[in-house]
Design a protein around this motif. Structure first.
Motif, PDB file in Angstrom:
ATOM      1  N   ALA A 107       0.814  -1.171   0.041  1.00  0.00           N
ATOM      2  CA  ALA A 107      -0.066  -0.143  -0.045  1.00  0.00           C
ATOM      3  C   ALA A 107       0.984   1.225   0.184  1.00  0.00           C
ATOM      4  O   ALA A 107       0.173   2.165  -0.498  1.00  0.00           O
ATOM      5  CB  ALA A 107      -0.858  -0.006   1.108  1.00  0.00           C
ATOM      6  N   ARG A 108       1.991   1.245   0.557  1.00  0.00           N
ATOM      7  CA  ARG A 108       2.684   2.463   0.634  1.00  0.00           C
ATOM      8  C   ARG A 108       3.546   2.689  -0.615  1.00  0.00           C
ATOM      9  O   ARG A 108       4.108   1.634  -1.060  1.00  0.00           O
ATOM     10  CB  ARG A 108       3.865   2.381   1.973  1.00  0.00           C
ATOM     11  N   VAL A 109       3.634   3.768  -0.903  1.00  0.00           N
ATOM     12  CA  VAL A 109       4.721   4.398  -2.105  1.00  0.00           C
ATOM     13  C   VAL A 109       5.475   5.501  -1.664  1.00  0.00           C
ATOM     14  O   VAL A 109       5.159   6.398  -0.700  1.00  0.00           O
ATOM     15  CB  VAL A 109       3.951   4.429  -3.339  1.00  0.00           C
ATOM     16  N   PRO A 110       6.698   5.743  -2.252  1.00  0.00           N
ATOM     17  CA  PRO A 110       7.351   7.005  -2.065  1.00  0.00           C
ATOM     18  C   PRO A 110       6.674   8.185  -2.706  1.00  0.00           C
ATOM     19  O   PRO A 110       6.083   8.098  -3.681  1.00  0.00           O
ATOM     20  CB  PRO A 110       8.424   6.651  -2.537  1.00  0.00           C
ATOM     21  N   ILE A 111       6.579   9.431  -2.031  1.00  0.00           N
ATOM     22  CA  ILE A 111       6.240  10.626  -2.460  1.00  0.00           C
ATOM     23  C   ILE A 111       7.461  11.482  -2.134  1.00  0.00           C
ATOM     24  O   ILE A 111       7.508  12.060  -0.893  1.00  0.00           O
ATOM     25  CB  ILE A 111       4.874  11.038  -2.258  1.00  0.00           C
ATOM     26  N   VAL A 112       8.086  12.068  -3.076  1.00  0.00           N
ATOM     27  CA  VAL A 112       9.142  12.979  -2.570  1.00  0.00           C
ATOM     28  C   VAL A 112       8.986  14.231  -3.671  1.00  0.00           C
ATOM     29  O   VAL A 112       9.293  14.005  -4.907  1.00  0.00           O
ATOM     30  CB  VAL A 112      10.760  12.325  -2.845  1.00  0.00           C
ATOM     31  N   PHE A 113       9.097  15.216  -2.962  1.00  0.00           N
ATOM     32  CA  PHE A 113       9.054  16.416  -3.615  1.00  0.00           C
ATOM     33  C   PHE A 113      10.333  17.076  -3.487  1.00  0.00           C
ATOM     34  O   PHE A 113      11.046  17.351  -2.172  1.00  0.00           O
ATOM     35  CB  PHE A 113       8.100  17.565  -3.035  1.00  0.00           C
ATOM     36  N   HIS A 114      11.195  17.759  -4.465  1.00  0.00           N
ATOM     37  CA  HIS A 114      12.617  18.181  -4.435  1.00  0.00           C
ATOM     38  C   HIS A 114      12.297  19.703  -5.002  1.00  0.00           C
ATOM     39  O   HIS A 114      12.200  19.744  -6.340  1.00  0.00           O
ATOM     40  CB  HIS A 114      13.519  17.306  -4.987  1.00  0.00           C
ATOM     41  N   ALA A 115      12.597  20.509  -4.478  1.00  0.00           N
ATOM     42  CA  ALA A 115      12.498  21.864  -4.893  1.00  0.00           C
ATOM     43  C   ALA A 115      13.304  22.907  -3.906  1.00  0.00           C
ATOM     44  O   ALA A 115      12.541  23.542  -2.812  1.00  0.00           O
ATOM     45  CB  ALA A 115      11.090  22.459  -5.154  1.00  0.00           C
ATOM     46  N   PRO A 116      14.627  22.760  -3.827  1.00  0.00           N
ATOM     47  CA  PRO A 116      15.386  23.412  -2.644  1.00  0.00           C
ATOM     48  C   PRO A 116      15.100  24.565  -2.668  1.00  0.00           C
ATOM     49  O   PRO A 116      15.155  25.405  -1.674  1.00  0.00           O
ATOM     50  CB  PRO A 116      16.747  23.128  -3.261  1.00  0.00           C
ATOM     51  N   GLY A 117      14.846  25.462  -3.490  1.00  0.00           N
ATOM     52  CA  GLY A 117      14.718  27.033  -3.592  1.00  0.00           C
ATOM     53  C   GLY A 117      13.208  27.323  -3.158  1.00  0.00           C
ATOM     54  O   GLY A 117      12.934  28.428  -2.885  1.00  0.00           O
ATOM     55  N   ARG A 118      12.428  26.495  -2.933  1.00  0.00           N
ATOM     56  CA  ARG A 118      10.862  26.689  -2.511  1.00  0.00           C
ATOM     57  C   ARG A 118      10.531  25.897  -1.202  1.00  0.00           C
ATOM     58  O   ARG A 118       9.914  26.528  -0.236  1.00  0.00           O
ATOM     59  CB  ARG A 118      10.143  26.240  -3.806  1.00  0.00           C
ATOM     60  N   PHE A 119      10.786  24.653  -1.041  1.00  0.00           N
ATOM     61  CA  PHE A 119      10.705  23.755  -0.112  1.00  0.00           C
ATOM     62  C   PHE A 119      11.872  23.534   0.936  1.00  0.00           C
ATOM     63  O   PHE A 119      12.857  22.966   0.422  1.00  0.00           O
ATOM     64  CB  PHE A 119       9.914  22.831  -0.259  1.00  0.00           C
ATOM     65  N   ALA A 120      11.668  23.705   2.263  1.00  0.00           N
ATOM     66  CA  ALA A 120      12.621  23.214   3.161  1.00  0.00           C
ATOM     67  C   ALA A 120      12.626  21.682   3.211  1.00  0.00           C
ATOM     68  O   ALA A 120      11.572  21.470   3.393  1.00  0.00           O
ATOM     69  CB  ALA A 120      12.602  24.096   4.538  1.00  0.00           C
ATOM     70  N   PRO A 121      13.817  21.087   3.511  1.00  0.00           N
ATOM     71  CA  PRO A 121      13.792  19.792   3.955  1.00  0.00           C
ATOM     72  C   PRO A 121      12.848  19.511   5.149  1.00  0.00           C
ATOM     73  O   PRO A 121      13.018  19.974   6.018  1.00  0.00           O
ATOM     74  CB  PRO A 121      15.211  19.254   4.033  1.00  0.00           C
ATOM     75  N   ARG A 122      12.229  18.505   4.886  1.00  0.00           N
ATOM     76  CA  ARG A 122      11.182  18.066   6.125  1.00  0.00           C
ATOM     77  C   ARG A 122      10.610  16.514   5.631  1.00  0.00           C
ATOM     78  O   ARG A 122      10.434  16.417   4.621  1.00  0.00           O
ATOM     79  CB  ARG A 122      10.263  18.866   6.433  1.00  0.00           C
ATOM     80  N   ARG A 123      10.162  15.690   6.747  1.00  0.00           N
ATOM     81  CA  ARG A 123       9.538  14.702   6.495  1.00  0.00           C
ATOM     82  C   ARG A 123       8.102  14.732   7.134  1.00  0.00           C
ATOM     83  O   ARG A 123       7.909  15.304   8.248  1.00  0.00           O
ATOM     84  CB  ARG A 123      10.272  13.370   7.241  1.00  0.00           C
ATOM     85  N   VAL A 124       6.977  14.442   6.169  1.00  0.00           N
ATOM     86  CA  VAL A 124       5.549  14.397   6.515  1.00  0.00           C
ATOM     87  C   VAL A 124       5.450  13.024   6.828  1.00  0.00           C
ATOM     88  O   VAL A 124       5.416  12.132   6.097  1.00  0.00           O
ATOM     89  CB  VAL A 124       4.957  14.964   5.306  1.00  0.00           C
ATOM     90  N   CYS A 125       4.807  12.798   8.099  1.00  0.00           N
ATOM     91  CA  CYS A 125       4.352  11.436   8.554  1.00  0.00           C
ATOM     92  C   CYS A 125       2.755  11.421   8.416  1.00  0.00           C
ATOM     93  O   CYS A 125       2.373  10.100   8.724  1.00  0.00           O
ATOM     94  CB  CYS A 125       4.782  11.171   9.876  1.00  0.00           C
ATOM     95  N   LEU A 126       2.275  12.096   8.030  1.00  0.00           N
ATOM     96  CA  LEU A 126       0.632  11.869   7.778  1.00  0.00           C
ATOM     97  C   LEU A 126       0.247  11.251   6.656  1.00  0.00           C
ATOM     98  O   LEU A 126       0.908  11.399   5.836  1.00  0.00           O
ATOM     99  CB  LEU A 126       0.211  13.291   7.788  1.00  0.00           C
ATOM    100  N   PRO A 127      -0.741  10.519   6.757  1.00  0.00           N
ATOM    101  CA  PRO A 127      -1.082   9.637   5.377  1.00  0.00           C
ATOM    102  C   PRO A 127      -1.423  10.734   4.438  1.00  0.00           C
ATOM    103  O   PRO A 127      -2.148  11.360   4.583  1.00  0.00           O
ATOM    104  CB  PRO A 127      -2.210   8.738   5.834  1.00  0.00           C
ATOM    105  N   VAL A 128      -0.945  10.420   3.203  1.00  0.00           N
ATOM    106  CA  VAL A 128      -1.405  11.112   1.908  1.00  0.00           C
ATOM    107  C   VAL A 128      -1.374  10.215   1.005  1.00  0.00           C
ATOM    108  O   VAL A 128      -1.161   8.866   1.207  1.00  0.00           O
ATOM    109  CB  VAL A 128      -0.274  12.313   1.564  1.00  0.00           C
ATOM    110  N   SER A 129      -2.151  10.559  -0.452  1.00  0.00           N
ATOM    111  CA  SER A 129      -2.391   9.572  -1.468  1.00  0.00           C
ATOM    112  C   SER A 129      -1.947  10.061  -2.670  1.00  0.00           C
ATOM    113  O   SER A 129      -1.847  11.404  -2.989  1.00  0.00           O
ATOM    114  CB  SER A 129      -3.825   9.518  -1.311  1.00  0.00           C
TER     115      SER A 129
END
Length: 237
Positions: A29-51
């Motif tokens: 059921a789990r899949v990776p979702i990684v957004f990479h935009a260093p100029g826009r989003f600071a590195p963080r990990r979201v543990c909430l369920p998303v789809s």
């Protein structure tokens, strides 16, 4: 540029004696979702369920600088932009999953809300897991007296989100239509839809009649320029 790394689904690779994706255990059921935009989003990990259904509204709002467009119909997903920007730590909602393909004798439905996962399929016993405290999903809470209110809440949410009988009928109707189309397409001369690059193997690999230099040139990328023939060029009328 924003780089997005995702997958369509996970796989069971022998865990619990299962293979492929035909369940809603975490491995499939789990899949990776990684957004990479260093100029826009600071590195963080979201543990909430998303789809994965959250991606469309997320990308749409990114394209419109945080504004939500007017959609032609109601979307199942929620924008993850507040989570990416770190401005909202709330759960955007439950994650709903359906398994309607091969390996399921009836619709297999899943609700993931917070730490809990509820799995329902009419022929099978219900499953309720606390994924945070039981990451291997070994303790089914569906039959425990202290979890009955939670189980009933998930049952009510499932009935609100799905019409189980109608969904099952839609699956069977789709199967009948596709079988009819398959039988029709198999009548007469059958042409496979699969891409088949027909190649003459006699003109490949090491062959006695092939010039070694010409053969090696075909195997190089980018292909080198073909040297001009010996002698003066002759124009064709």
């Amino acid at each position: 540029t924003i780089i997005l790394f995702i997958s369509d689904h996970g796989e069971m690779l022998g865990e619990r004696g299962l293979w492929y994706k035909m369940s809603f255990f975490e491995w499939s059921a789990r899949v990776p979702i990684v957004f990479h935009a260093p100029g826009r989003f600071a590195p963080r990990r979201v543990c909430l369920p998303v789809s994965l259904v959250d991606l469309l509204p997320t990308i749409a709002e990114i394209a419109l600088n945080g504004k939500s467009p007017t959609y032609s119909e109601t979307l199942d997903g929620h924008s993850l932009l507040p989570l990416l920007e770190g401005t909202d730590s709330k759960n955007p909602g439950a994650v709903y999953g359906e398994m309607l393909g091969e390996g399921a004798v009836a619709p297999l439905l899943m609700i993931r809300r917070g730490p809990y996962k509820y799995i329902y399929s009419q022929p099978d016993p219900e499953q309720l897991f606390d994924v945070e405290n039981d990451p291997n999903e070994l303790n089914n809470l569906a039959g425990r007296p202290e979890c009955q209110e939670l189980r009933r809440n998930f049952q009510a949410e499932l009935l609100q989100h799905w019409d189980k009988e109608a969904l099952h009928k839609q699956v069977l109707d789709s199967q009948h239509r596709r079988r009819l189309v398959y039988r029709a397409l198999r009548s007469g001369r059958h042409t496979p839809w699969d891409f088949q690059p027909y190649q003459d193997a006699s003109q490949k690999y090491m062959r006695n009649h092939l010039d070694l230099g010409a053969l090696e040139r075909t195997a190089r990328y980018p292909p080198p320029e073909v040297p001009p023939p010996d002698g003066p060029a002759v124009a064709n009328d």
